[in-house]
Design an enzyme around this catalytic site. Structure first.
Site, PDB file in Angstrom:
ATOM      1  N   ASP A   1     -17.045  49.375  57.196  1.00 32.01           N
ATOM      2  CA  ASP A   1     -16.726  50.742  56.793  1.00 32.01           C
ATOM      3  C   ASP A   1     -17.715  51.710  57.423  1.00 32.01           C
ATOM      4  O   ASP A   1     -18.772  51.311  57.927  1.00 32.01           O
ATOM      5  CB  ASP A   1     -16.641  50.896  55.280  1.00 32.01           C
ATOM      6  N   LEU A   2     -17.328  52.975  57.446  1.00 32.52           N
ATOM      7  CA  LEU A   2     -18.140  54.003  58.080  1.00 32.52           C
ATOM      8  C   LEU A   2     -19.172  54.525  57.081  1.00 32.52           C
ATOM      9  O   LEU A   2     -18.858  54.775  55.917  1.00 32.52           O
ATOM     10  CB  LEU A   2     -17.256  55.146  58.566  1.00 32.52           C
TER      11      LEU A   2
ATOM     12  N   ASP B   1     -11.968  54.461  54.707  1.00 37.49           N
ATOM     13  CA  ASP B   1     -12.728  54.209  55.930  1.00 37.49           C
ATOM     14  C   ASP B   1     -13.076  52.734  56.069  1.00 37.49           C
ATOM     15  O   ASP B   1     -14.002  52.368  56.796  1.00 37.49           O
ATOM     16  CB  ASP B   1     -14.003  55.048  55.929  1.00 37.49           C
TER      17      ASP B   1
END
Length: 502
Positions: free
Chosen positions: A373-374, A416
């Site tokens: 994930d970001l 995300d």
């Protein structure tokens, strides 16, 4: 595999193959019905063309025989004219038979038209140019000419061959209108009829000069005279397929009418055309030729029809396969749309888990399940707006496609968060290398529209089969490794080690 820039899993390929076969099965009855319909149309067309070719062939054949008969008559008339000239010359002399008349007759023979000329007295005694004397008082041609008319004798020999000769005779009429005698010339009429037809159909057919009673006067055929008593017996030996019947042929000959028939003669079909030769004795001129030779000028029609049928069939098949291809392409697109994330084009959560489970169902698989994930993505949305966030997610999807193999499974499972199944990887160090490079690539990721935004990611991984053999087993372990990576400051990676905490 890749389709329109999207990754399609092996399971999707299997589904598409099933759809392909199913579509072909659905189209098969309609295609078969259409092909049968076209075959029926083509068959009707061929039959129509066959009849048309037969009609044109017969018409052409009858026209040829008619023209040759006209020429035959013109030649015979020319020979009669030669004899008439001699008869007029003799009529002006003091004696019927003298040296001048014989010399004139010999000059005509020397020209090559006649093989022998007779000057016949009213008593029936004939004096030939070669000095011989012949009694012809009983001959019908002599009696006919003594009545003041031209005449053609019966064949001089009973055998029928190419040397068949007849006597053409004309009356010698004096100044008082009385018949003084007869001039007769022996003429090779068989050779004439053969010559007239020698150029037709490359000489493959043969002419027959036949009396009204069916007796053969002349023919180039070597077998017909020896096998059949007369022309009508020859006709009766064949299986007539069209045209005049045997009785009608006999009636036509008796009436001097033209006609035709075609029949099986052994292994081939024979065309026969007959017409009056134009002589007063009722002779008929016949010509027979095989259908293959007679219709050779029209053979291109059937060849072209065959080529047209093949070209049409190929065109129909190409059209069908094109339609199937377009339909399957649209189905693939719809299938991908149903399985893909609408923003990034990657697989959605459901499709991702399904593809991973299907791949893991095969025993002895090795690989790694990655969760990514970001970092601080919520701040991007809050500060720059959701449009900027969506742009970063699209760039993330492109980076993941470029980084991993086409055979790997890549999906967006929410917000995300992304998931990657690295297939056929057994080395932990290889997985670590990929995750480290992946973090480095994200640090370099820049959105040209929003250059102020910096991007980083956190990655967690679970090894297959060490940490699980199904999606349900691997997912929490990879998620736990991701939590550990974030717990240690984000912008990093972690592989699940089996411990309960980081």
């Amino acid at each position: 595999m890749v389709y329109y820039g999207y990754k399609i899993s092996g399971e999707e390929v299997d589904l598409i193959s099933v759809l392909h076969v199913d579509r072909i099965r659905r189209y098969a009855p309609s295609l078969l019905l259409f092909l049968l319909y076209m075959a029926a149309c083509m068959g009707c067309f061929v039959l129509h063309e066959k009849r048309s070719v037969e009609e044109h062939t017969l018409l052409s054949l009858r026209n040829n025989v008619e023209h040759q008969c006209d020429y035959f008559n013109s030649v015979i008339d020319t020979q009669f004219s030669s004899l008439d000239s001699l008869a007029r010359f003799i009529a002006r002399q003091d004696h019927l038979v003298d040296s001048d008349n014989i010399l004139m007759a010999d000059a005509i023979v020397s020209s090559g038209e006649f093989s022998r000329i007779l000057i016949i007295a009213p008593s029936g005694t004939g004096h030939s140019n070669d000095g011989a004397t012949t009694l012809v008082a009983h001959r019908q041609y002599f009696l006919t000419s003594m009545s003041g008319r031209r005449a053609v004798s019966d064949p001089l020999s009973s055998s029928v061959d190419s040397q068949t000769k007849v006597v053409l005779s004309v009356p010698i009429i004096g100044e008082d209108g009385e018949v003084m005698g007869v001039v007769g010339g022996a003429y090779n009429i068989g050779q004439l009829s053969d010559f007239l037809f020698s150029g037709l159909y490359n000489g493959s057919g043969y002419p027959l000069l036949v009396t009204s009673s069916g007796a053969l006067v002349s023919t180039t055929s070597t077998t017909l005279p020896t096998h059949y008593h007369d022309f009508f017996e020859y006709c009766a030996s064949m299986e007539l397929m069209g045209g005049a019947s045997p009785d009608e042929v006999r009636a036509d000959f008796a009436a001097g009418k033209s006609g035709y028939f075609f029949a099986h003669n052994g292994d081939e079909i024979q065309y026969m055309v007959y017409q009056s030769a134009g002589l007063d004795n009722g002779w008929m001129m016949c010509y027979t030729v095989s259908s293959s030779e007679a219709s050779a000028d029209y053979s291109f029609i059937f060849r072209d029809v065959l080529y047209l049928g093949i070209a049409f069939l190929v065109g129909v098949l190409l059209l069908l396969f094109s339609m199937i291809h377009i339909s399957l392409r649209d189905r693939r697109r719809l299938l991908h749309q149903a399985q893909a994330d609408s923003l990034t084009g990657l697989l959605n959560r459901t499709s991702t888990s399904a593809c991973i489970d299907t791949w893991l169902a095969v025993p002895d698989r090795q690989g790694a399940l990655l969760m990514l994930d970001l970092d601080n993505f919520k701040e991007v949305n809050d500060v720059w707006g959701h449009q900027a966030g969506d742009s970063i997610l699209v760039l993330t999807a492109e980076l993941l496609r470029a980084h991993f193999r086409q055979s790997d499974v890549i999906g967006r499972i929410g917000g995300d968060e992304f998931m990657v199944l690295m297939k056929d990887v057994s080395s932990r160090s290889v997985v670590e290398l990929h995750m480290r490079r992946l973090c480095e690539e994200f640090r370099l990721l820049t959105d040209p529209t929003y250059p102020q935004i910096s991007v980083s990611c956190s990655v967690g991984a679970a090894m297959i089969p060490d940490q699980g053999r199904s999606f349900e087993e691997l997912y929490p372990h990879a998620d736990s490794a991701l939590y550990c990576a974030k717990h240690h400051g984000k912008d990093g990676w972690s592989i699940f080690s089996g411990e309960s905490s980081c």
